[in-house]
Design a protein around this motif. Structure first.
Motif: not given
Length: 643
Positions: A485-504, A514-517
């Motif tokens: 909860e302290t970091g910029k953390v999300t799960y793969a599906l949320n990243y791949l569907n564009g819901e979450v993007k991070f700066d940095g 395969i999904t991780g790759a």
């Protein structure tokens, strides 16, 4: 009369003295459909007839070895094979196509297809295969070369006697002729090694042998790897010269491919087809005989543009024909929405088929080669069926149920395709979008009742359903790690569907499947420095033909991989990982942490419905057990066929 949309594709063409009704050729591919000792059986005959009925101008069904050996295809080593081959040729021609047969000797790849007598030009094989335990080929003697050359001619004559209109020599993909053509594989210092002139001698002698036995007017096609994509191997410059010589020797057509059985990434979405087409054009411009091209062609618009731009004379379809053998007729009859598209996954055809030594299957078509049963038998009792989830398992089930006459209601909380949308987000997986579009169009065609809401226990119990198919997919496996909860953390599906993007700048991916790759490569495209953390000792441990393509993509993206470590805890922009011995490392994670720890099945609803109701309940796809697209479609189809 010209086709109004695809005039080039449905224009008549010529291969030697053969007139072809269109420019579509069902390319050869080993199927493991043969009976016993590689004799033609009912399954092969039905497959040939089915391919011809689909509208291709020429059908190369399977292939024949020139000598008796274990193989994925057929055999023409002696006259006892002629009767079966004649039935196959007759079936193809009776259903409207010209009948072709490819002649092959797998050479160094014999072990790859399950054989034991591994021979080649030299004692050289693909290095990763050798490191994995593959047998080194035995170098052929001059007498053995001459004997094999003669066997090619005899096998071709048997095919001609059986009624095949033409033969093709498999001189590509790692088969025996390429073992001579390749400057890496061929280390000989005799008349069959050294210069290109000597290295192509074996192939030239094969052509002459076929002409000796079959006559000068019998059409011969040669399949060539334009570039075998192996280190120090075959390159387009030399293939152009080989093509010129083959034309002079009287060859009627060239079938042009890329890669080998060992290097298959040109057949995946990672490969830019324009590289292949530009090199195919170099060969086409150097000869007057027709060239067959088609690496990765799925759509008629692409096929038409290839023909129109002069990059090829015929379109070769193999994997796409397996996905939908009626591709030619559907295109001709303006039914393109009904075409099941190949998604270039290589799972059913290569992993399950060629490598797995099973009859070929297809991820997008669960009915392929299932001649032992009716595909969509009409239901004896019409039932009211709920399908929960419109991913590949749910949609395949729903469409199968409707075709069988059942009443169907589909519940989907998002949209048709389910997590196929996330799976197709990367550019190299865009072919999956064609599959999503197919399901969308089929839902419209069959007037599927799709309700956009999340179905619950009460929904099903109160809906008056006789049966329920649960196809909700898997749920992401969560990590119990301090500090998330302290970091910029999300799960793969949320990243791949564009819901979450991070700066940095520095990003971590937890999980080396395969999904991780895929996540890592996409993060790298954003300009981030990416590190994959994998708890196992091996990155991308899944045994699949497509894995080297992922490994290449990860390497080219500059992604760092750390194996044998797990995420221990997160402290804001820092992540601490630990190995099995307790040794810890601190990594920067200011650019985000994406967790790709896999998925888990969802069986709770099935268990409750079974315990508390008399509704027939089935769980399919990842909701039952996390696997691949092929498992989802096949399971959805199989269950829907039983209801």
């Amino acid at each position: 009369m010209k086709h109004n949309k695809y005039p080039k594709l449905f224009e008549k063409g010529y291969i030697g003295n053969l007139k072809v009704k269109n420019r579509i050729i069902r390319n050869s591919m080993g199927t493991y459909l043969a009976d016993g000792n590689m004799y033609v059986g009912d399954r092969t005959i039905k497959a040939g007839a089915e391919a011809a009925s689909g509208g291709a101008g020429v059908v190369f069904m399977d292939n024949c070895t020139i000598k008796e050996m274990y193989h994925m295809g057929l055999c023409a080593a002696n006259d006892t094979y002629i009767p079966g081959l004649s039935m196959l040729a007759e079936a193809i021609k009776d259903h409207g196509a010209l009948a072709g047969m490819q002649l092959s000797h797998p050479g160094r790849d014999t072990g790859f297809v399950g054989g034991t007598e591994v021979v080649a030009a030299s004692s050289v094989t693909f290095e990763p295969w050798y490191e994995a335990g593959a047998a080194l080929p035995k170098p052929l003697t001059i007498d053995e070369i001459h004997d094999l050359v003669d066997k090619y001619g005899q096998a071709a004559l048997r095919c001609k006697k059986a009624g095949f209109d033409l033969v093709e020599v498999h001189g590509a993909g790692g088969c025996l002729p390429t073992n001579f053509l390749s400057p890496n594989d061929n280390q000989r210092n005799d008349m069959y090694g050294g210069s290109l002139h000597n290295r192509m001698r074996f192939l030239v002698e094969i052509v002459r042998s076929i002409k000796k036995y079959c006559g000068n007017n019998y059409p011969i096609s040669i399949k060539l790897s334009i570039d075998d994509c192996e280190p120090n191997g075959i390159r387009v410059e030399e293939t152009v010269e080989v093509a010129k010589v083959l034309e002079k020797e009287g060859v009627s057509m060239l079938n042009l491919m890329m890669g080998t059985h060992a290097v298959v990434y040109p057949s995946t979405g990672f490969y830019d087809i324009n590289i292949y087409l530009s090199q195919a054009k170099q060969i086409k411009d150097a000869v007057q005989i027709p060239c067959m091209v088609g690496l990765g062609v799925q759509t008629a618009s692409l096929a038409e543009s290839i023909l129109e731009s002069g990059q090829g004379d015929f379109i070769a379809l193999a994997k796409q024909e397996i996905a939908d053998c009626n591709w030619p007729n559907k295109v001709k009859n303006n039914q393109e929405d009904d075409i099941r598209p190949c998604i270039k996954c290589l799972v059913g055809c290569t992993d399950n088929g060629i490598i797995g030594h099973h009859p070929i299957r297809c991820a997008v078509n669960p009915t392929v080669y299932k001649y032992y049963e009716d595909k969509y038998p009409q239901a004896k009792v019409v039932k009211n069926v709920a399908v929960i989830g419109a991913g590949p398992a749910g949609m395949e089930a729903a469409l199968t149920l409707v075709k069988r006459g059942h009443k169907v209601t589909v519940y989907e909380k998002r949209k048709i395709g389910g997590t196929l949308h996330e799976a197709s987000s990367a550019d190299y997986k865009k072919d999956i979008k064609l599959f999503i579009n197919y399901y969308e169009k089929q839902a419209q065609k069959y007037h599927l009742n799709i309700i956009q809401e999340e179905a619950t226990y009460d929904t099903i119990v109160n809906g008056g359903y006789d049966a329920c198919i649960i196809a909700t997919g898997g749920k992401p496996r969560t990590l119990d790690v301090n500090g998330l909860e302290t970091g910029k953390v999300t799960y793969a599906l949320n990243y791949l569907n564009g819901e979450v993007k991070f700066d940095g700048e520095n990003a971590l991916v937890i999980g080396g499947g395969i999904t991780g790759a895929e996540v890592a490569v996409e993060l790298a495209k954003e300009g981030k420095k990416v590190t994959i953390i994998e708890v196992m000792d091996q990155f991308l441990a899944l045994p699949s033909a497509v894995i080297p393509a992922y490994q290449m993509a990860v390497e080219q993206a500059g992604v760092k991989v750390i194996t044998g470590h797990r995420l221990d805890y997160v402290d804001h922009d820092q992540a601490i990982i630990v190995d099995r011995f307790g040794n810890k490392k601190e990594l920067k994670a200011d650019g985000g942490i994406v967790i790709s720890a896999g998925f888990m099945p969802q069986l709770e609803l099935q268990e409750k419905l079974e315990e508390e109701t008399d509704i027939e309940v089935y769980t399919v796809g990842d909701a039952k057990k996390v696997r691949q697209i092929i498992d989802a479609t096949h399971e959805g189809y199989a269950v829907a066929r039983m209801i």
